[in-house]
Design a protein around this motif. Structure first.
Motif, PDB file in Angstrom:
ATOM      1  N   GLY A 171      91.518  44.568 -24.075  1.00  0.00           N
ATOM      2  CA  GLY A 171      90.393  43.649 -24.152  1.00  0.00           C
ATOM      3  C   GLY A 171      90.033  43.079 -22.800  1.00  0.00           C
ATOM      4  N   GLU A 172      91.041  42.775 -21.995  1.00  0.00           N
ATOM      5  CA  GLU A 172      90.779  42.265 -20.651  1.00  0.00           C
ATOM      6  C   GLU A 172      90.114  43.328 -19.784  1.00  0.00           C
ATOM      7  OE1 GLU A 172      94.474  40.779 -19.162  1.00  0.00           O
ATOM      8  OE2 GLU A 172      94.521  39.075 -20.555  1.00  0.00           O
ATOM      9  N   HIS A 173      90.456  44.595 -20.000  1.00  0.00           N
ATOM     10  CA  HIS A 173      89.801  45.670 -19.260  1.00  0.00           C
ATOM     11  C   HIS A 173      88.303  45.695 -19.543  1.00  0.00           C
ATOM     12  CE1 HIS A 173      93.470  48.436 -18.215  1.00  0.00           C
ATOM     13  NE2 HIS A 173      93.552  47.224 -17.701  1.00  0.00           N
ATOM     14  N   GLU A 174      87.927  45.465 -20.796  1.00  0.00           N
ATOM     15  CA  GLU A 174      86.502  45.416 -21.125  1.00  0.00           C
ATOM     16  C   GLU A 174      85.820  44.264 -20.398  1.00  0.00           C
ATOM     17  OE1 GLU A 174      86.042  45.276 -25.335  1.00  0.00           O
ATOM     18  OE2 GLU A 174      87.025  47.212 -25.684  1.00  0.00           O
ATOM     19  N   HIS A 175      86.507  43.138 -20.338  1.00  0.00           N
ATOM     20  CA  HIS A 175      85.972  41.981 -19.601  1.00  0.00           C
ATOM     21  C   HIS A 175      85.847  42.306 -18.118  1.00  0.00           C
ATOM     22  CE1 HIS A 175      85.372  37.913 -18.151  1.00  0.00           C
ATOM     23  NE2 HIS A 175      86.447  38.010 -17.405  1.00  0.00           N
ATOM     24  N   HIS A 176      86.809  43.025 -17.564  1.00  0.00           N
ATOM     25  CA  HIS A 176      86.753  43.383 -16.150  1.00  0.00           C
ATOM     26  C   HIS A 176      85.580  44.324 -15.869  1.00  0.00           C
ATOM     27  CE1 HIS A 176      91.300  42.400 -15.506  1.00  0.00           C
ATOM     28  NE2 HIS A 176      90.547  41.331 -15.654  1.00  0.00           N
ATOM     29  N   GLN A 177      85.304  45.236 -16.799  1.00  0.00           N
ATOM     30  CA  GLN A 177      84.144  46.108 -16.617  1.00  0.00           C
ATOM     31  C   GLN A 177      82.858  45.293 -16.551  1.00  0.00           C
ATOM     32  OE1 GLN A 177      84.065  49.190 -15.890  1.00  0.00           O
ATOM     33  NE2 GLN A 177      85.578  50.414 -16.981  1.00  0.00           N
ATOM     34  N   GLU A 178      82.759  44.290 -17.407  1.00  0.00           N
ATOM     35  CA  GLU A 178      81.580  43.410 -17.379  1.00  0.00           C
ATOM     36  C   GLU A 178      81.524  42.627 -16.071  1.00  0.00           C
ATOM     37  OE1 GLU A 178      82.154  41.038 -20.823  1.00  0.00           O
ATOM     38  OE2 GLU A 178      81.707  42.657 -22.244  1.00  0.00           O
ATOM     39  N   ALA A 179      82.687  42.157 -15.604  1.00  0.00           N
ATOM     40  CA  ALA A 179      82.733  41.399 -14.355  1.00  0.00           C
ATOM     41  C   ALA A 179      82.336  42.274 -13.172  1.00  0.00           C
ATOM     42  CB  ALA A 179      84.135  40.820 -14.146  1.00  0.00           C
ATOM     43  N   ILE A 180      82.742  43.536 -13.185  1.00  0.00           N
ATOM     44  CA  ILE A 180      82.366  44.465 -12.117  1.00  0.00           C
ATOM     45  C   ILE A 180      80.854  44.655 -12.095  1.00  0.00           C
ATOM     46  CG2 ILE A 180      82.485  46.899 -11.436  1.00  0.00           C
ATOM     47  CD1 ILE A 180      85.455  46.822 -12.352  1.00  0.00           C
ATOM     48  N   ALA A 181      80.258  44.800 -13.272  1.00  0.00           N
ATOM     49  CA  ALA A 181      78.795  44.937 -13.342  1.00  0.00           C
ATOM     50  C   ALA A 181      78.112  43.679 -12.802  1.00  0.00           C
ATOM     51  CB  ALA A 181      78.364  45.209 -14.781  1.00  0.00           C
ATOM     52  N   ASP A 182      78.634  42.508 -13.143  1.00  0.00           N
ATOM     53  CA  ASP A 182      78.059  41.255 -12.643  1.00  0.00           C
ATOM     54  C   ASP A 182      78.165  41.170 -11.115  1.00  0.00           C
ATOM     55  OD1 ASP A 182      77.441  40.462 -15.206  1.00  0.00           O
ATOM     56  OD2 ASP A 182      79.210  39.178 -15.436  1.00  0.00           O
ATOM     57  N   LEU A 183      79.314  41.587 -10.566  1.00  0.00           N
ATOM     58  CA  LEU A 183      79.493  41.553  -9.118  1.00  0.00           C
ATOM     59  C   LEU A 183      78.518  42.504  -8.423  1.00  0.00           C
ATOM     60  CD1 LEU A 183      83.381  41.333  -8.963  1.00  0.00           C
ATOM     61  CD2 LEU A 183      81.794  39.648  -7.992  1.00  0.00           C
ATOM     62  N   ARG A 184      78.278  43.645  -9.028  1.00  0.00           N
ATOM     63  CA  ARG A 184      77.308  44.577  -8.439  1.00  0.00           C
ATOM     64  C   ARG A 184      75.899  43.971  -8.448  1.00  0.00           C
ATOM     65  NH1 ARG A 184      80.294  49.666 -10.858  1.00  0.00           N
ATOM     66  NH2 ARG A 184      81.210  50.498  -8.941  1.00  0.00           N
ATOM     67  N   ASP A 185      75.576  43.268  -9.528  1.00  0.00           N
ATOM     68  CA  ASP A 185      74.263  42.611  -9.581  1.00  0.00           C
ATOM     69  C   ASP A 185      74.144  41.548  -8.483  1.00  0.00           C
ATOM     70  OD1 ASP A 185      73.468  44.140 -11.731  1.00  0.00           O
ATOM     71  OD2 ASP A 185      73.936  42.611 -13.238  1.00  0.00           O
ATOM     72  N   LEU A 186      75.200  40.769  -8.294  1.00  0.00           N
ATOM     73  CA  LEU A 186      75.180  39.735  -7.271  1.00  0.00           C
ATOM     74  C   LEU A 186      75.131  40.347  -5.871  1.00  0.00           C
ATOM     75  CD1 LEU A 186      77.751  37.193  -8.753  1.00  0.00           C
ATOM     76  CD2 LEU A 186      75.268  36.935  -8.605  1.00  0.00           C
ATOM     77  N   ALA A 187      75.824  41.477  -5.677  1.00  0.00           N
ATOM     78  CA  ALA A 187      75.773  42.159  -4.379  1.00  0.00           C
ATOM     79  C   ALA A 187      74.363  42.667  -4.104  1.00  0.00           C
ATOM     80  CB  ALA A 187      76.772  43.312  -4.362  1.00  0.00           C
ATOM     81  N   ALA A 188      73.701  43.187  -5.136  1.00  0.00           N
ATOM     82  CA  ALA A 188      72.314  43.646  -4.965  1.00  0.00           C
ATOM     83  C   ALA A 188      71.400  42.476  -4.625  1.00  0.00           C
ATOM     84  CB  ALA A 188      71.843  44.349  -6.238  1.00  0.00           C
ATOM     85  N   LEU A 189      71.689  41.319  -5.221  1.00  0.00           N
ATOM     86  CA  LEU A 189      70.892  40.131  -4.913  1.00  0.00           C
ATOM     87  C   LEU A 189      71.053  39.741  -3.445  1.00  0.00           C
ATOM     88  CD1 LEU A 189      69.105  37.820  -5.938  1.00  0.00           C
ATOM     89  CD2 LEU A 189      71.195  36.568  -6.519  1.00  0.00           C
TER      90      LEU A 189
END
Length: 244
Positions: free
Chosen positions: A96-114
């Motif tokens: 379950g934490e791995h799924e959360h980490h995948q979401e966190a990675i996507a969020d970090l990529r969005d912030l990096a693009a910003l």
């Protein structure tokens, strides 16, 4: 006094014995901790007005996130099934934490693009938001890795021999593309202790073509201090380079 000695000695021996078991979490987690902390420090110290430095920091972050994704995939495919075979439900929390980490990675990529798309006047705020979010991601992963190294290893050690754990790790390593392996080696080598480093490269020396192993030694020379590099060559029985 004698009673205290007789009751504490077995406990101490058990703790030492546990550390001698096959632990395939420890090396990659050391590499990830080093990569995560270096990346966090780089993002935090980057001058938002220096466009080239910002691009370099974002590139470093993307390489970290790609490695984290690869690591999650390998644990999901190779280690979690072994945990579930040993004890049903033992991998559920971390899965379950791995799924959360995948979401966190996507969020970090969005912030990096910003950050990448922000005009100069807004870049400092965007970079600060990325830094704080990355700090939480690193903190979460440090706790996550601790659970794997303690609770998960306890399940694995109770259910499998070291030879069986070796077979799981060998299958995992065989699935890693060479480019990814060489990427992670630059974090593995400085993160490991001298005996761990020599043990890993000693195995590589036996199993890799000479040209590929020379490339590994090149990574070692670039990523280790002069002292650690010289120690590694001695441990491997290789000649040290002659000083100019």
């Amino acid at each position: 006094m004698e009673t205290t000695n007789t009751t504490t000695a077995p406990d101490r021996s058990a703790r030492f014995a546990a550390t001698e078991r096959r632990d395939f979490y420890a090396p990659i987690h050391k590499a990830l901790r080093l990569f995560m902390t270096r990346t966090l420090c780089t993002v935090g110290s980057t001058d938002p007005a220096a466009a080239q430095d910002v691009r370099a920091a974002l590139d470093m972050l993307e390489r970290l996130l790609a490695l984290c994704e690869s690591h999650l995939k390998h644990e999901n495919e190779f280690i979690h099934p072994a945990l579930e075979r040993a004890r049903t439900g033992s991998a559920a929390r971390v899965a379950g934490e791995h799924e959360h980490h995948q979401e966190a990675i996507a969020d970090l990529r969005d912030l990096a693009a910003l950050v990448a798309d922000s005009p100069a006047g807004a870049r400092a705020a965007a970079l600060g938001r990325l830094y704080r979010t990355l700090a939480l991601f690193v903190a979460d992963n440090f706790q996550h890795m601790h659970v794997e190294e303690t609770a998960h290893n306890a399940v694995l050690w109770a259910a499998y021999t070291d030879e069986e754990l070796d077979a799981i790790e060998h299958a995992l390593v065989a699935s890693i593309p060479p480019a990814t392996m060489f990427e992670v080696l630059q974090w593995f080598l400085p993160a490991l202790s001298a005996p761990e480093r020599a043990g890993m490269l000693g195995g590589m020396k036996q199993g890799m073509p000479p040209e590929a192993f020379r490339a590994v030694l090149g990574i070692a020379q670039r990523t280790l201090s002069a002292h650690d590099h010289a120690r590694l060559l001695r441990d491997l029985g290789l000649p040290e380079p002659v000083a100019a």
